[in-house]
Motif scaffolding. Structure first.
Motif, mmCIF file in Angstrom:
data_model
loop_
_atom_site.group_PDB
_atom_site.id
_atom_site.type_symbol
_atom_site.label_atom_id
_atom_site.label_comp_id
_atom_site.label_asym_id
_atom_site.label_seq_id
_atom_site.Cartn_x
_atom_site.Cartn_y
_atom_site.Cartn_z
ATOM 1 N N SER A 191 0.809 -1.222 0.000
ATOM 2 C CA SER A 191 0.000 0.000 0.000
ATOM 3 C C SER A 191 0.840 1.268 0.000
ATOM 4 C CB SER A 191 -0.946 0.009 1.209
ATOM 5 O OG SER A 191 -1.840 -1.080 1.164
ATOM 6 N N THR A 192 2.114 1.186 0.385
ATOM 7 C CA THR A 192 2.966 2.374 0.317
ATOM 8 C C THR A 192 3.082 2.892 -1.110
ATOM 9 O OG1 THR A 192 4.913 0.951 0.145
ATOM 10 C CG2 THR A 192 4.338 1.758 2.342
ATOM 11 N N ALA A 193 2.873 2.004 -2.094
ATOM 12 C CA ALA A 193 2.962 2.422 -3.492
ATOM 13 C C ALA A 193 1.747 3.222 -3.930
ATOM 14 C CB ALA A 193 3.129 1.197 -4.394
ATOM 15 N N PHE A 194 0.764 3.364 -3.050
ATOM 16 C CA PHE A 194 -0.481 4.046 -3.410
ATOM 17 C C PHE A 194 -0.799 5.218 -2.484
ATOM 18 C CE2 PHE A 194 -0.590 -0.322 -4.763
ATOM 19 C CZ PHE A 194 -1.099 -0.267 -6.055
ATOM 20 N N LEU A 195 -0.015 5.415 -1.438
ATOM 21 C CA LEU A 195 -0.290 6.462 -0.454
ATOM 22 C C LEU A 195 0.306 7.787 -0.924
ATOM 23 C CD1 LEU A 195 -1.575 6.728 2.458
ATOM 24 C CD2 LEU A 195 0.790 6.743 3.275
ATOM 25 N N ASP A 196 -0.571 8.748 -1.133
ATOM 26 C CA ASP A 196 -0.189 10.067 -1.643
ATOM 27 C C ASP A 196 0.157 10.978 -0.460
ATOM 28 O OD1 ASP A 196 -0.015 12.576 -2.779
ATOM 29 O OD2 ASP A 196 -2.108 12.651 -3.443
ATOM 30 N N HIS A 235 9.527 -2.954 0.833
ATOM 31 C CA HIS A 235 8.147 -2.468 0.813
ATOM 32 C C HIS A 235 8.065 -0.959 1.022
ATOM 33 C CE1 HIS A 235 6.068 -6.248 0.411
ATOM 34 N NE2 HIS A 235 6.749 -6.787 1.398
ATOM 35 N N GLY A 236 9.197 -0.278 0.900
ATOM 36 C CA GLY A 236 9.156 1.178 0.992
ATOM 37 C C GLY A 236 9.162 1.723 2.401
ATOM 38 N N HIS A 237 9.633 0.956 3.355
ATOM 39 C CA HIS A 237 9.653 1.379 4.748
ATOM 40 C C HIS A 237 11.077 1.541 5.267
ATOM 41 C CE1 HIS A 237 5.454 1.341 5.886
ATOM 42 N NE2 HIS A 237 5.284 0.164 5.318
ATOM 43 N N ASP A 263 8.565 12.471 13.307
ATOM 44 C CA ASP A 263 9.385 13.497 12.663
ATOM 45 C C ASP A 263 9.615 13.155 11.186
ATOM 46 O OD1 ASP A 263 9.537 14.904 15.013
ATOM 47 O OD2 ASP A 263 11.577 14.268 15.507
ATOM 48 N N ARG A 264 9.854 11.877 10.905
ATOM 49 C CA ARG A 264 10.064 11.468 9.510
ATOM 50 C C ARG A 264 8.783 11.648 8.697
ATOM 51 N NH1 ARG A 264 13.620 5.857 10.174
ATOM 52 N NH2 ARG A 264 15.516 6.847 10.998
ATOM 53 N N ILE A 265 7.652 11.286 9.269
ATOM 54 C CA ILE A 265 6.378 11.488 8.579
ATOM 55 C C ILE A 265 6.162 12.967 8.288
ATOM 56 C CG2 ILE A 265 3.871 11.419 8.913
ATOM 57 C CD1 ILE A 265 4.314 8.718 10.359
ATOM 58 N N ALA A 266 6.420 13.809 9.285
ATOM 59 C CA ALA A 266 6.258 15.247 9.082
ATOM 60 C C ALA A 266 7.163 15.748 7.966
ATOM 61 C CB ALA A 266 6.547 15.987 10.388
ATOM 62 N N ALA A 267 8.395 15.222 7.913
ATOM 63 C CA ALA A 267 9.332 15.653 6.879
ATOM 64 C C ALA A 267 8.869 15.201 5.494
ATOM 65 C CB ALA A 267 10.721 15.088 7.183
ATOM 66 N N VAL A 268 8.363 13.972 5.390
ATOM 67 C CA VAL A 268 7.857 13.472 4.115
ATOM 68 C C VAL A 268 6.697 14.333 3.631
ATOM 69 C CG1 VAL A 268 6.546 11.588 3.075
ATOM 70 C CG2 VAL A 268 8.623 11.088 4.373
ATOM 71 N N GLN A 269 5.758 14.608 4.509
ATOM 72 C CA GLN A 269 4.584 15.382 4.106
ATOM 73 C C GLN A 269 4.952 16.824 3.787
ATOM 74 O OE1 GLN A 269 1.938 14.582 7.427
ATOM 75 N NE2 GLN A 269 1.044 12.811 6.386
ATOM 76 N N PRO A 281 8.330 8.205 -1.137
ATOM 77 C CA PRO A 281 9.095 8.311 0.108
ATOM 78 C C PRO A 281 9.259 6.954 0.787
ATOM 79 C CG PRO A 281 6.830 8.981 0.493
ATOM 80 C CD PRO A 281 6.937 8.684 -0.984
ATOM 81 N N ARG A 282 10.167 6.918 1.737
ATOM 82 C CA ARG A 282 10.262 5.761 2.632
ATOM 83 C C ARG A 282 9.566 6.128 3.934
ATOM 84 N NH1 ARG A 282 12.793 1.374 1.420
ATOM 85 N NH2 ARG A 282 14.355 1.335 -0.224
ATOM 86 N N TRP A 283 8.533 5.384 4.257
ATOM 87 C CA TRP A 283 7.752 5.658 5.446
ATOM 88 C C TRP A 283 8.286 4.840 6.622
ATOM 89 C CZ3 TRP A 283 4.104 9.417 5.147
ATOM 90 C CH2 TRP A 283 3.603 9.756 3.881
#
Length: 794
Positions: A191-196, A235-237, A263-269, A281-283
């Motif tokens: 699902s990481t391949a589909f999360l915008d 898997h993109g993590h 913090d990583r999520i905030a940086a990705v977004q 991104p790598r989540w």
């Protein structure tokens, strides 16, 4: 869109550590109490056998890990002012989630009789896995839940479905290491391949490795860190590891991992939303490795328990009869030092609640877990824009799903800004003739794109992945958090999600009985590429049995529709997309199909559910019909109307009534289904004593099952799919299953008294045509001209 999430200061103070540990111990104490106690909740006196439940049910093994996650989610939600939801995947993790909901107060707000004091604690304990109480797993009754925890494998897909189009939302998802061995969960990692990262929220998976299932070790728990890292990188993590059995050290490590992940999520977004970053991104993912049954009895009856599979359910099973087990239970519960956690009234002390968020930010109070509160009406356009003109029945043809695709395109366009409608399916949108939607939205995709690719879109809302499980899980999570959608699938392969729809229907049935749960948009299936037009793909693609499966389920939540043409499909789809708290199954063809009804006629017919098509039969006014030809489904309808034409030509004096059924539940008694017919209405439609020859889309036994109580059932003869199929011509499919027009005419002759002799020549002619058909298709590879070129106007 909400403001970009901002990093918060990291690091755990000693005061915070004390509060987190107190909360965790309180949740563990409450979890044990729910499994064992029916009285003496605060241990104000020594435990006695009569304080213990007569049947010990529940699952301790996963509970301390879930409590740790809940405790630490509280901290980051409060500290960062997050809107968050958690999906609890490990099976039967109910004690932990209920304990945390009670501690934060959301349980008492939902169920005022379960107060936050000693009396309420006693009720919390007694009701767990007790007659008249609540299940042992997370369920609709659990505040803050969108996930039925009884069957494993769906949590991660649900979490991603919840995150789609909720850019402000953090969805934490605890994945049990047993659950991680299931097929549905395994495909959900994609699902990481589909999360915008621009329009969607974030999913933070927390893989809980406690080592064991009911009786066996788990695969992922036996992997070393390097293997797990490789697994998640693929898997993109980006994994963050937390492990140990010393509570103080684990608390500090978990807090650090949570802060790093957020913090990583905030940086990705921020990179995607402000800087326009387009690469996938790598989540973060947290890998939490703690002992199964952590803090419980280390040894019982001389064998190890904590850290083994023996901690999975009830570690001390003989507490009522075995004094040593009773002593161990009391020692275990007192090890959490309840006097430090609850005051003399039984209320949580301030230190326990020090990190708990307030109001709707509490995980048990989040409106995202009660999606009907967020649901808006879907902006459905007028059907007149899409209806096909029908000047004369059965003379023009359209592809019904292509007509529906135009409607769905405009629904997708109308929701472009609000982003609360998605179309999901396993790589079949265009194959199912719904490709018009691409004009309004492309296909969600975050991986590499190549010049030959078509319709891929980093912000798309058409979801295609070749896993029916993942499609179903995404859509369930999306609907349960307040949005709308449609699942388009080949009819034969929707069976892959049989068990998932079971769970969703159970969820709907229970939630309908909970006044605090607001209705959600219905789960809508469009089943096409169906059995009668899978002549090219062959036997493996031919199975109409999903309808049988769902009609076994809760009648108040199940609806099944078989629209016979494009306009009836429009009317049915409009109704389904407006409905709430149902599972709507729509079976419709994608191949050219005759147009039978105008839009207005289709609306009336669909509202009725079943009715006489007087223009199709040869009934004489004031006279009962000699025979009823009934049909449900597009191909059966065509064959019945062709048979009616043959009867008109060869037996013009025969009075034939044609009945079409679009809502299959209409055949059921009114006492057994809300759409069922009274006996009076049924007898008026089908008669009580005349032969009824019924051509049905699916397995014929279903019609007999639905109608077996009716007066006229002895006169009912059903033709349908008999599990006879191959790669052949379209008409040969119906001939092989004895549902063709010529066989139906023979059935009429065989069943109407007096016709066997009077119409013997007609019957022989019908048999001759069937024999000629077999010879023709083997010589030419196509159907007879009189079949291929037939129209109702002939």
């Amino acid at each position: 869109m909400s403001p970009d999430p901002q990093p918060a200061p990291t690091g755990l103070t000693d005061e915070e550590l004390t509060a987190l540990d107190a909360h965790w111990r309180a949740a563990n104490y409450l979890s044990v109490g729910q499994i064992y106690l029916m009285a003496n909740p605060l241990l104000t006196e020594p435990l006695r056998p009569e304080h213990i439940k007569p049947r010990l049910l529940g699952h301790w093994g996963t509970s301390p890990g879930l409590n740790l996650v809940h405790t630490h989610l509280n901290r980051v939600i409060a500290r960062r002012a997050l809107d968050a939801l958690c999906v609890w995947g490990p099976g039967h993790g109910g004690p932990a989630v209920l304990a945390n909901s009670w501690l934060e107060g959301s349980y008492t707000e939902t169920y005022p009789d379960v107060t936050r004091d000693a009396a309420g604690m006693a009720r919390l304990f007694r009701q767990f896995s007790f007659p008249g109480g609540v299940p042992s797993h997370v369920a609709p009754e659990t505040p803050g839940s969108i996930h039925e925890g009884g069957e494993l494998g769906y949590s991660l897909a649900h979490a991603y479905g919840a995150a789609f189009d909720h850019p402000e939302l953090l969805v934490a998802c605890v994945v049990g290491d047993g659950e991680a061995e299931t097929g549905p969960l395994a495909t959900s990692w994609h699902s990481t391949a589909f999360l915008d990262p621009v329009h969607d929220g974030a999913v933070l998976p927390i893989l809980h490795l406690n080592g064991y299932k009911i009786a066996n070790p788990t695969v992922l728990a036996r992997m070393d860190r390097a293997e797990l890292d490789a697994f998640f990188h693929g898997h993109g993590h980006e994994p963050l590891h937390v492990e140990g059995d010393d509570p103080q050290a684990v608390h500090r490590a978990m807090a650090a991992a949570m802060d790093t992940a957020l913090d990583r999520i905030a940086a990705v977004q921020r990179a995607a939303r402000r800087e326009g970053a387009a690469e996938r991104p790598r989540w973060p993912v947290i890998v939490l490795r703690t002992p199964k049954g952590w803090t419980g009895p280390a040894e019982v009856d001389g064998v190890p328990v904590a850290g083994t599979w023996r901690a999975h359910q009830v570690p001390l099973s003989g507490v009522r009869d075995n004094p040593e087990h009773l002593r161990q239970l009391e020692q275990w519960m007192r090890s959490y030092r309840p006097e430090e956690l609850f005051d003399e009234r039984g209320a949580p002390r301030p230190v326990v609640l020090g990190a708990v968020p307030a109001g709707n930010r509490r995980l048990g109070a989040t409106p995202y877990a009660n999606g009907g509160l967020l649901l808006r009406e879907l902006p459905l356009p007028p059907l007149e824009r899409y209806a096909v003109a029908v000047d004369k029945p059965g003379t023009t043809l359209h592809e019904p799903t292509r007509v529906l695709g135009d409607l769905l395109r405009d629904v997708m366009a109308a929701t472009a800004d609000r982003r609360d409608f998605r179309l999901v399916g396993p790589d079949e949108t265009a194959s199912n003739r719904l490709q018009a939607v691409y004009a309004a939205s492309g296909k969600a995709w975050q991986e590499r794109m190549l010049p030959v690719d078509e319709h891929l879109d980093r912000h798309g809302r058409v979801m295609e992945i070749l896993s029916e499980h993942t499609c179903q899980g995404w859509l369930e999570g999306y609907l349960l958090t307040g949005r709308h959608g449609l699942f388009s699938c080949y009819e034969a392969f929707v069976h892959i999600v049989d068990s998932m729809v079971n769970q969703h229907l159970k969820w709907l049935r229970v939630s309908r009985r909970l006044p605090w749960r607001a209705p959600v948009a219905s789960l809508n299936y469009l089943l096409t590429s169906h059995v009668w037009r899978q002549d090219h793909n062959g036997f493996s693609h031919q199975d109409p049995g999903f309808v049988d499966h769902v009609l076994n389920k809760s009648p108040e939540a199940v609806r099944v529709y078989l629209p016979p043409d494009a306009n009836t499909l429009l009317a049915v789809a409009d109704h389904a997309l407006r409905s709430r708290d149902y599972v709507n199954v729509i079976v419709a063809g994608k191949q050219p199909c005759f147009d039978w009804l105008s839009l207005e006629e289709a609306r009336v017919h669909c509202a009725r559910g079943a009715g006489i098509w007087d223009w199709a039969g040869t009934e004489v006014a004031g006279r009962e019909p000699d025979v009823v030809l009934a049909c449900a489904g597009d191909v059966p309808t065509q064959e019945v109307l062709a048979a009616s034409r043959l009867l008109r030509r060869h037996l013009p004096d025969l009075s034939v009534r044609v009945v079409n059924v679009v809502d299959i539940a209409r055949l059921m008694p009114a006492a057994e289904h809300p759409h069922g017919m009274s006996d009076f209405d049924y007898d008026g439609l089908f008669t009580t004593d005349k032969p009824v020859v019924f051509a049905y889309h699916g397995y014929p036994w279903l019609i007999h099952r639905l109608a077996y109580r009716r007066t006229g059932h002895p006169h009912l003869h059903v033709r349908g799919y008999k599990e006879i199929g191959t790669t052949t011509t379209p008409f040969d499919m119906v001939v092989g299953n004895d549902m063709d027009r010529y066989r139906l005419v023979m059935d009429v002759i065989d069943r109407v008294p007096g016709l066997a002799v009077r119409a013997a020549a007609v019957r022989q002619h019908m048999e001759d045509v069937r024999l000629r058909h077999h010879t023709h298709i083997r010589a030419h590879g196509v159907d007879l001209p009189e079949v291929a070129d037939w129209s109702f106007g002939d």
